[in-house]
Design a protein around this motif. Structure first.
Motif, PDB file in Angstrom:
ATOM      1  N   ASP A  34       0.815  -1.213   0.000  1.00 30.21           N
ATOM      2  CA  ASP A  34       0.000   0.000   0.000  1.00 30.21           C
ATOM      3  C   ASP A  34       0.849   1.263   0.000  1.00 30.21           C
ATOM      4  N   SER A  35       2.090   1.156   0.469  1.00 26.82           N
ATOM      5  CA  SER A  35       2.961   2.338   0.581  1.00 26.82           C
ATOM      6  C   SER A  35       3.766   2.620  -0.682  1.00 26.82           C
ATOM      7  N   ILE A  36       3.776   1.702  -1.629  1.00 25.85           N
ATOM      8  CA  ILE A  36       4.564   1.889  -2.854  1.00 25.85           C
ATOM      9  C   ILE A  36       3.893   2.936  -3.735  1.00 25.85           C
ATOM     10  N   GLU A  37       4.680   3.902  -4.206  1.00 23.25           N
ATOM     11  CA  GLU A  37       4.141   4.971  -5.045  1.00 23.25           C
ATOM     12  C   GLU A  37       4.690   4.882  -6.472  1.00 23.25           C
ATOM     13  N   VAL A  38       3.921   5.421  -7.397  1.00 20.42           N
ATOM     14  CA  VAL A  38       4.416   5.590  -8.761  1.00 20.42           C
ATOM     15  C   VAL A  38       5.429   6.723  -8.762  1.00 20.42           C
ATOM     16  N   ASP A  39       6.196   6.849  -9.824  1.00 18.77           N
ATOM     17  CA  ASP A  39       7.204   7.903  -9.864  1.00 18.77           C
ATOM     18  C   ASP A  39       6.881   8.926 -10.956  1.00 18.77           C
ATOM     19  N   ASP A  40       7.721   9.916 -11.056  1.00 19.83           N
ATOM     20  CA  ASP A  40       7.643  10.914 -12.118  1.00 19.83           C
ATOM     21  C   ASP A  40       6.319  11.685 -12.110  1.00 19.83           C
ATOM     22  N   PHE A  41       5.976  12.261 -10.942  1.00 19.90           N
ATOM     23  CA  PHE A  41       4.748  13.050 -10.837  1.00 19.90           C
ATOM     24  C   PHE A  41       4.741  14.229 -11.812  1.00 19.90           C
ATOM     25  N   ALA A  42       5.918  14.786 -12.082  1.00 19.14           N
ATOM     26  CA  ALA A  42       5.997  16.014 -12.878  1.00 19.14           C
ATOM     27  C   ALA A  42       5.493  15.822 -14.305  1.00 19.14           C
ATOM     28  N   ASN A  43       5.456  14.594 -14.769  1.00 18.84           N
ATOM     29  CA  ASN A  43       4.994  14.332 -16.134  1.00 18.84           C
ATOM     30  C   ASN A  43       3.601  13.726 -16.171  1.00 18.84           C
ATOM     31  N   LYS A  44       2.873  13.839 -15.065  1.00 16.04           N
ATOM     32  CA  LYS A  44       1.539  13.261 -14.996  1.00 16.04           C
ATOM     33  C   LYS A  44       0.494  14.369 -14.841  1.00 16.04           C
ATOM     34  N   TYR A  45      -0.512  14.313 -15.706  1.00 17.12           N
ATOM     35  CA  TYR A  45      -1.594  15.293 -15.680  1.00 17.12           C
ATOM     36  C   TYR A  45      -2.804  14.716 -14.943  1.00 17.12           C
ATOM     37  N   VAL A  46      -3.409  15.558 -14.109  1.00 11.57           N
ATOM     38  CA  VAL A  46      -4.609  15.160 -13.364  1.00 11.57           C
ATOM     39  C   VAL A  46      -5.676  16.236 -13.546  1.00 11.57           C
ATOM     40  N   PHE A  47      -6.866  15.809 -13.921  1.00 10.60           N
ATOM     41  CA  PHE A  47      -8.002  16.727 -14.084  1.00 10.60           C
ATOM     42  C   PHE A  47      -8.944  16.546 -12.898  1.00 10.60           C
ATOM     43  N   VAL A  48      -9.308  17.656 -12.246  1.00  8.40           N
ATOM     44  CA  VAL A  48     -10.168  17.629 -11.064  1.00  8.40           C
ATOM     45  C   VAL A  48     -11.384  18.512 -11.318  1.00  8.40           C
ATOM     46  N   THR A  49     -12.572  18.025 -10.984  1.00  7.81           N
ATOM     47  CA  THR A  49     -13.783  18.838 -11.125  1.00  7.81           C
ATOM     48  C   THR A  49     -14.193  19.409  -9.759  1.00  7.81           C
ATOM     49  N   GLY A  50     -14.950  20.489  -9.795  1.00  9.23           N
ATOM     50  CA  GLY A  50     -15.449  21.090  -8.557  1.00  9.23           C
ATOM     51  C   GLY A  50     -14.351  21.686  -7.704  1.00  9.23           C
ATOM     52  N   CYS A  51     -13.520  22.561  -8.314  1.00  8.12           N
ATOM     53  CA  CYS A  51     -12.323  23.062  -7.633  1.00  8.12           C
ATOM     54  C   CYS A  51     -12.467  24.456  -7.039  1.00  8.12           C
TER      55      CYS A  51
END
Length: 332
Positions: A34-51
């Motif tokens: 559960d603690s393992i994370e993906v890497d390279d956040f800087a190249n990942k786009y996230v779209f959020v609604t209701g901001c």
């Protein structure tokens, strides 16, 4: 004690030790996984609604600080401007009304140009509304529809429109439901919409898991946000009461509305949590974990009251609500 009895006792203890050891090892492996994370956040786009406010606003700021390329869908220009003022240069906003397919399509086309061939790593369907909530008999059909259009239809429309971008990145879909999507505790469209989000998310997860896409459901308890603000809740209740026929009002009694509002105040003041990070941390985990969970329960009331109630017989919930809510004057 004879030899056979000793062997039997040792055998029973051995089974107990093996079982306990297995459970401890399983839990430790789960914690590590559960603690393992993906890497390279800087190249990942996230779209959020209701901001504009609440969970979505806080999530965008947190993801921005962690290096994600955040695309924030805001309902109003003021909400978009306020968010951009407190965020970094990589956070971008777009006006989005999740009840309008035209608005959703335009937002998707804008996002597609932003993400390019990388696709969209994550989408968080956070936009929602609460009211009107109250006794079912007080509602008109349009009162149900006004909530369903945002919470359920909006979530479905945004997800299906943005799905090609998610599929391109083998990304994540995070849908915000509620503990009231597990326990129907009040009338109106809110519980219905959240039950719908739960069902849609489960079906979607099973259908698209083959493509490497994860779908997670966030189930917050009661938190101090615009949805739980007392003034709009009480305003809706008074509006609903005033549109009832004299016969229906008489069946509830002159003092029923005031008693109902008093109960709402007691509940909201007693259980609403001010720490919104309990919810946004679940959203972040769903986006950053190598192995995201299917469901996240946020808030002490969710863990100790609502989720346990959801596994109990319906009569338990019925009795509990009868003890809390006021009784109509002409009830049998």
């Amino acid at each position: 004690m004879d030899t056979q009895a000793v062997y039997d006792l040792l055998g029973e203890n051995a089974c107990l030790y093996i079982t306990c050891t297995f459970l401890v090892l399983w839990f430790l492996v789960w914690l590590y996984r559960d603690s393992i994370e993906v890497d390279d956040f800087a190249n990942k786009y996230v779209f959020v609604t209701g901001c504009d406010t609440g969970f979505g606003n806080l999530l965008c700021r947190n993801l921005d600080r962690r290096g994600f390329r955040v695309l924030a869908g805001c309902l109003t220009e003021k909400g978009a401007d306020d968010l951009k003022r407190v965020a970094g240069p990589y956070l971008k906003t777009v006006l989005l009304d999740v009840t309008s397919q035209d608005s959703i399509t335009k937002a998707m086309e804008w996002a597609s140009k932003e993400v390019g061939e990388k696709g969209l790593w994550g989408i968080v369907n956070n936009a929602g509304r609460g009211g009107p909530m109250g006794p079912s008999e007080w509602m008109r059909v349009e009162d149900f529809h006004s909530t369903l259009k945002v919470n359920m239809n909006g979530t479905i429309a945004v997800t299906m429109t943005f799905l090609p971008l998610i599929k391109r990145a083998r990304g994540r879909i995070v849908n915000v439901a509620s503990v009231l999507g597990r326990v129907a505790a009040n009338g109106g469209g809110y519980c219905i919409s959240k039950f719908g989000v739960e069902c849609f998310s489960d079906c979607l997860r099973r259908d698209i898991n083959y493509f490497g896409i994860n779908v997670s459901i966030i189930e917050p308890g009661f938190f101090k946000t615009a949805i739980t603000s007392l003034d709009p809740i009480e305003g809706d209740l008074r509006r609903l009461w005033n549109q009832l026929t004299p016969e229906v009002q008489a069946s509830y009694g002159d003092k029923y509305l005031d008693k109902f509002i008093k109960v709402q105040r007691l509940i909201m003041n007693a259980v609403c949590d001010t720490d919104l990070t309990k919810v946004t941390s679940c959203m972040e985990h769903a986006l950053t974990a190598a192995y995201p969970r299917t469901r996240y329960t946020a808030g002490w009331d969710a863990k100790l009251i609502w989720i346990p109630l959801s596994y109990m017989p319906s009569c338990v919930v019925d009795i509990g609500l009868r003890l809390v809510m006021p009784r109509p004057s002409k009830s049998v």
